[in-house]
Design a protein around this motif. Structure first.
Motif, PDB file in Angstrom:
ATOM      1  N   ARG A 252     -16.762  18.962 -55.123  1.00  0.00           N
ATOM      2  CA  ARG A 252     -15.313  18.978 -55.801  1.00  0.00           C
ATOM      3  C   ARG A 252     -14.484  19.669 -55.185  1.00  0.00           C
ATOM      4  O   ARG A 252     -14.960  20.827 -54.631  1.00  0.00           O
ATOM      5  CB  ARG A 252     -15.450  19.134 -57.347  1.00  0.00           C
TER       6      ARG A 252
ATOM      7  N   ARG B 294      -8.797  15.753 -49.812  1.00  0.00           N
ATOM      8  CA  ARG B 294      -9.541  16.863 -49.545  1.00  0.00           C
ATOM      9  C   ARG B 294      -9.184  17.405 -48.183  1.00  0.00           C
ATOM     10  O   ARG B 294      -9.960  16.957 -47.034  1.00  0.00           O
ATOM     11  CB  ARG B 294     -11.037  16.368 -49.312  1.00  0.00           C
TER      12      ARG B 294
ATOM     13  N   PRO C  11     -13.272  11.984 -58.271  1.00  0.00           N
ATOM     14  CA  PRO C  11     -14.732  12.745 -58.087  1.00  0.00           C
ATOM     15  C   PRO C  11     -15.839  11.378 -57.813  1.00  0.00           C
ATOM     16  O   PRO C  11     -16.554  11.612 -57.130  1.00  0.00           O
ATOM     17  CB  PRO C  11     -15.152  13.403 -59.351  1.00  0.00           C
TER      18      PRO C  11
ATOM     19  N   GLU D 291      -7.459  17.497 -58.884  1.00  0.00           N
ATOM     20  CA  GLU D 291      -8.687  17.066 -58.432  1.00  0.00           C
ATOM     21  C   GLU D 291      -8.584  15.601 -57.809  1.00  0.00           C
ATOM     22  O   GLU D 291      -8.219  14.655 -58.513  1.00  0.00           O
ATOM     23  CB  GLU D 291      -9.654  17.500 -59.370  1.00  0.00           C
TER      24      GLU D 291
END
Length: 208
Positions: free
Chosen positions: A145, A108, A48, A45
């Motif tokens: 996210r 992203r 954030p 991930e």
């Protein structure tokens, strides 16, 4: 032994050690990216905090702010003809926001094109660029996210998908090249870049 040898020579902090055993960590951070060990495989991930900071700096963190489902929209010829250079006192703020969006886009793929288009205006920030930044911020409110799921797989081939947006830039008529690289079902790399020269045909744009 390796940790002891490193600590003897350097000031060292040892982070989490991911693994399948009961005593192993199941989550760790690397440069603030979050990596998780799951029964199905690994998860990755983006930091954030970057999305949170971008939303906050764009003043879009209030309860009444509505999100959008796309990170950007195509700039029209009318917008380009009527756009205004931002006051000089706002240039530094715009560039800082654009740089943060560009940093976040490395993890992203869904915002990589929108961030690239915003960064093209860093030399001369305009009201159209600021509107694009706020659009991106509203998208991040809706989709804060993005988690990559790298499930266990048996992959023996690579797949590459590419495309171009011929003369897509209404300012310069330059094209954009984009694509992604997959190993089996796993996305390993994505890119979006403005071509250096003007392509005179769709075939020439695809060649670049």
């Amino acid at each position: 032994w390796f940790e002891s040898a490193m600590k003897w020579k350097y000031e060292l902090t040892v982070g989490g050690r991911l693994g399948p055993r009961p005593n192993d960590d199941k989550e760790a951070t690397v440069l603030n990216r979050v990596i998780r060990w799951t029964p199905q495989g690994l998860e990755y991930e983006a930091d954030p905090r970057q999305a949170e900071k971008l939303i906050e700096e764009l003043e879009l963190a209030g309860d009444g702010v509505k999100g959008v489902v796309t990170p950007g929209v195509k700039t029209t010829q009318h917008q380009v003809e009527s756009e205004q250079i931002l006051p000089e006192r706002e240039h530094t703020r715009f560039r800082g926001l654009a740089a943060r969006a560009n940093y976040l886009s490395a993890d992203r793929p869904d915002i990589i094109f929108a961030a690239k288009e915003i960064c093209r205006l860093m030399a001369k920030p305009t009201d159209v660029g600021m509107s694009a930044l706020k659009r991106l911020g509203r998208y991040l409110r809706e989709k804060p996210r993005l988690v990559f799921a790298f499930d266990y797989q048996s992959a023996g081939h690579w797949e590459v998908y590419t495309d171009t947006d011929w003369a897509g830039c209404v300012r310069t008529r330059k094209s954009t090249s984009g694509g992604c690289l997959l190993l089996g079902n796993h996305v390993l790399k994505c890119w979006s870049s403005t071509q250096a020269s003007i392509a005179l045909s769709s075939g020439e744009a695809e060649y670049y």
